[in-house]
Design a protein around this motif. Structure first.
Motif, PDB file in Angstrom:
ATOM      1  N   SER A 132      40.568  44.975  38.491  1.00 46.32           N
ATOM      2  CA  SER A 132      39.548  45.774  39.165  1.00 46.32           C
ATOM      3  C   SER A 132      40.061  47.178  39.465  1.00 46.32           C
ATOM      4  N   GLN A 180      48.920  27.218  45.996  1.00 46.78           N
ATOM      5  CA  GLN A 180      48.606  28.477  46.664  1.00 46.78           C
ATOM      6  C   GLN A 180      49.139  29.658  45.848  1.00 46.78           C
ATOM      7  N   CYS A 181      50.334  29.520  45.278  1.00 45.30           N
ATOM      8  CA  CYS A 181      50.895  30.588  44.436  1.00 45.30           C
ATOM      9  C   CYS A 181      50.015  30.838  43.219  1.00 45.30           C
ATOM     10  N   LEU A 210      42.451  41.488  41.077  1.00 44.84           N
ATOM     11  CA  LEU A 210      42.477  42.766  41.796  1.00 44.84           C
ATOM     12  C   LEU A 210      43.106  43.865  40.946  1.00 44.84           C
ATOM     13  N   GLN A 211      44.170  43.523  40.202  1.00 38.10           N
ATOM     14  CA  GLN A 211      44.809  44.515  39.331  1.00 38.10           C
ATOM     15  C   GLN A 211      43.825  44.985  38.256  1.00 38.10           C
ATOM     16  N   HIS A 263      46.800  32.645  44.455  1.00 39.47           N
ATOM     17  CA  HIS A 263      47.089  34.050  44.791  1.00 39.47           C
ATOM     18  C   HIS A 263      47.419  34.865  43.543  1.00 39.47           C
ATOM     19  N   GLY A 264      48.100  34.254  42.600  1.00 43.40           N
ATOM     20  CA  GLY A 264      48.405  34.949  41.341  1.00 43.40           C
ATOM     21  C   GLY A 264      47.135  35.348  40.610  1.00 43.40           C
ATOM     22  N   ARG A 265      46.147  34.421  40.575  1.00 42.80           N
ATOM     23  CA  ARG A 265      44.870  34.731  39.928  1.00 42.80           C
ATOM     24  C   ARG A 265      44.154  35.855  40.678  1.00 42.80           C
ATOM     25  N   ARG A 266      44.169  35.797  42.004  1.00 40.71           N
ATOM     26  CA  ARG A 266      43.530  36.852  42.798  1.00 40.71           C
ATOM     27  C   ARG A 266      44.197  38.202  42.547  1.00 40.71           C
ATOM     28  N   ILE A 267      45.519  38.181  42.495  1.00 44.93           N
ATOM     29  CA  ILE A 267      46.257  39.430  42.265  1.00 44.93           C
ATOM     30  C   ILE A 267      45.909  40.000  40.896  1.00 44.93           C
ATOM     31  N   ARG A 268      45.849  39.159  39.856  1.00 41.62           N
ATOM     32  CA  ARG A 268      45.499  39.644  38.513  1.00 41.62           C
ATOM     33  C   ARG A 268      44.068  40.189  38.495  1.00 41.62           C
TER      34      ARG A 268
END
Length: 130
Positions: free
Chosen positions: A38, A24-25, A35-36, A28-33
Motif C-alpha cells: 500500500s 501471530q508472526c 502495508l508495504q 503480522h508478516g502478511r499485514r506488514i507485506r
C-alpha cells in the motif's frame, strides 16, 4: 489431597504458546507485506502527481516569463511612442508658452492646436499655478 501436574502438560503448553506465537508472526508478516504494498502504491501515485505538478509549474513559469518579456517590450514601445508623439510635443510647448505669458491665439498659431485645446492648456496651467 495432592494434586500432581502431568509431565506432558508444561511441554504441551509450551508447544501451544510457540504455535500461537508462530501464527501471530505469520499474520503480522502478511499485514506488514500488505502495508508495504500500500505504501509503495501511494508513493508511486504521489511521485506521478508530483511529476505532473512540476511539469505544469514549469510550463506556467515559462509562460509567465514570456508574458513579462512581452509586457516589458510593450512598455518600452509605449514610452517610445509617448516621447515621439508630435501632439505631446505641441502640448508641452503650449504649456511652456503659457508659463511665459502667451495668450490663446498665440498658442493656436505657434503650436498648431485648436482653440478648445489652447483654452484647456491655458486653464490647466492657470489652475496649477493657483
Amino acid at each position: 489431597m495432592s494434586f500432581t501436574i502431568p509431565s506432558w502438560l508444561p511441554w504441551g503448553l509450551t508447544a501451544a504458546a510457540i504455535t500461537l506465537v508462530l501464527v501471530q508472526c505469520v499474520i503480522h508478516g502478511r499485514r506488514i507485506r500488505a502495508l508495504q504494498a500500500s505504501v509503495k502504491q501511494r508513493c508511486d501515485t504521489l511521485g506521478r502527481e508530483l511529476h505532473a505538478t512540476t511539469s505544469g509549474s514549469l510550463g506556467v513559469g515559462q509562460r509567465l516569463v514570456a508574458c513579462e518579456r512581452q509586457i516589458h517590450e510593450l512598455k518600452n514601445t509605449l514610452e517610445e511612442m509617448r516621447q515621439n508623439d508630435p501632439l505631446r510635443i505641441s502640448y508641452d510647448e503650449a504649456a511652456r508658452l503659457v508659463d511665459l505669458g502667451a495668450d490663446i491665439d498665440d498658442l493656436m498659431n505657434t503650436c498648431g492646436i485648436s482653440r478648445p485645446e489652447a483654452e484647456l492648456v491655458s486653464a490647466l496651467k492657470r489652475r496649477q499655478a493657483a
